[in-house]
Scaffold this active site. Sequence first.
Site, short mmCIF file in Angstrom:
data_model
loop_
_atom_site.label_atom_id
_atom_site.label_comp_id
_atom_site.label_asym_id
_atom_site.label_seq_id
_atom_site.Cartn_x
_atom_site.Cartn_y
_atom_site.Cartn_z
N HIS A 165 7.67 -7.12 12.08
CA HIS A 165 8.51 -7.35 10.90
C HIS A 165 8.73 -8.82 10.60
O HIS A 165 9.03 -9.20 9.46
CB HIS A 165 9.86 -6.64 11.08
CG HIS A 165 10.57 -6.30 9.81
ND1 HIS A 165 10.38 -6.99 8.63
CD2 HIS A 165 11.50 -5.35 9.52
CE1 HIS A 165 11.14 -6.46 7.68
NE2 HIS A 165 11.82 -5.47 8.19
N ASP A 377 -4.53 3.38 -2.15
CA ASP A 377 -5.70 4.26 -2.33
C ASP A 377 -6.93 3.62 -1.69
O ASP A 377 -7.47 2.64 -2.21
CB ASP A 377 -5.92 4.51 -3.82
CG ASP A 377 -7.13 5.38 -4.12
OD1 ASP A 377 -7.79 5.84 -3.16
OD2 ASP A 377 -7.41 5.59 -5.31
#
Length: 466
Positions: A165, A377
């Site tokens: 993170h 995608d």
Amino acid sequence: MASSSSLTFTVRRREAVLVAPAEATPREFKRLSDVDDQDGLRFHVPVIQFYHDHPSMAGQDPCMVIREALARALVFYYPFAGRLRETEGRKLVVECTGEGVLFIEADADVRLDQFGDALQPLFPGLEELLWNVPGSDGILHCPLLLIQVTRLLCGGFVFALRFNHTMSDGSGIVQFMNAVAELARGAASPSLAPVWSRELLEARHPPRVTCVHREYEDVPGTIVSFDDMVHRSFFFGKAEVAALRRRVPEHLWNSSTFEILTAFLWKCRTIAIGASPEEEVRIIFAVNARDKSGLGLPAGYYGNAFAFAVAVSTAGKLSSYPIGYALELVKKAKSAVSDEYMRSLVDLMVLRGRPHLTVVRSYVVSDVTRMGFRDVDFGWGKAAYGGPAKGGVGAIPGVVSFYASMKNRKGEEGIVVPVCLLAPAMDKFTQEVHNLMEEVDDKDAKQQQPQGGAPTAPTLSLKTKL
């Protein structure tokens, strides 16, 4: 072997390998920002994406396609292929070594439809679908990304990723994932060029704290062991959100769904944990700072670019007052995050040695519904589910919930919220959520009751998953 009450399957993994940038990249040291390296971000975040088979990709191996695209993406995002070091004052820097990120190729003897119509955390076999390679989950001197692609029997696959993170927030990691996806679909380069520019969120000279930051106060208390936590997900569709909105006072009708849901969950959780009426409780939530013009963050910036806003109340008031009380506190906290608030936060990090968030009697939430996880995608279409793999992650586990977008088994779009609590508190939390929703149902039913007729049956229900 992975299993749940309704699903058992086996995952066969190849040995984890390091994927390096496809071309030579600069060898240098790059400083993280003073937002990036705070204590509260020194942990790894698990993300999971489920993909259906797609006719246009017949004969294509998702493991090979994604691995090759990953190597090419690391040419542009080469700091991810390096390792974190800590320098004077606990300052984190990336040594851009080009070593690479961890990649695991796997197969599972399960079909996507066996996971159920409603894909939501917790996922069966998560530990198998995102394998924690021994020794890989440290903050320093460890790979900054771990990716596992698991082929399914149906031709679909699972893309799971774990990221450090300190390197990126949710928006930043989605930007990177989209870069990999674009290259996997044949692009020569990412449509959005990555920008480092972490110096834009470094402390002023001299640093000066000009705002009140109660999200970093030292509060005495005991942290509950994460091992004793129960995980459960709650789904809020349009009907549930509309019902909550009807509880809001007229002058707060312009509140966002995030604000209303956060106020509601904060109230329920406070009742559930059984805090004494005079004790202070906190709701802490991330506010995106990318749109703060005074900070000058460019498009393509993929570091952490948010502040933790905080609202504080006594447990007694929050538990007993109407939801409008909590909502006003949430809205006020959100509006306080300005350009100057961010600058003050950055300076506080340096002056106070990069402190951790206040976690005692705190509830931390982060809204990732608009970050675009589901839109990533790789050539097989958008994800059936995309987003955080579970709640409760963090440097202090158990206090964090993510709001992720999902479609339930009825095809309704909504928000899923994974929650972690001790078992007795989880039972109480679930009951409080049901009670408040039923109060709305009963009120609506009475309002809709025809004169002299039977009351309209309640239609709202809260969906939970153990």
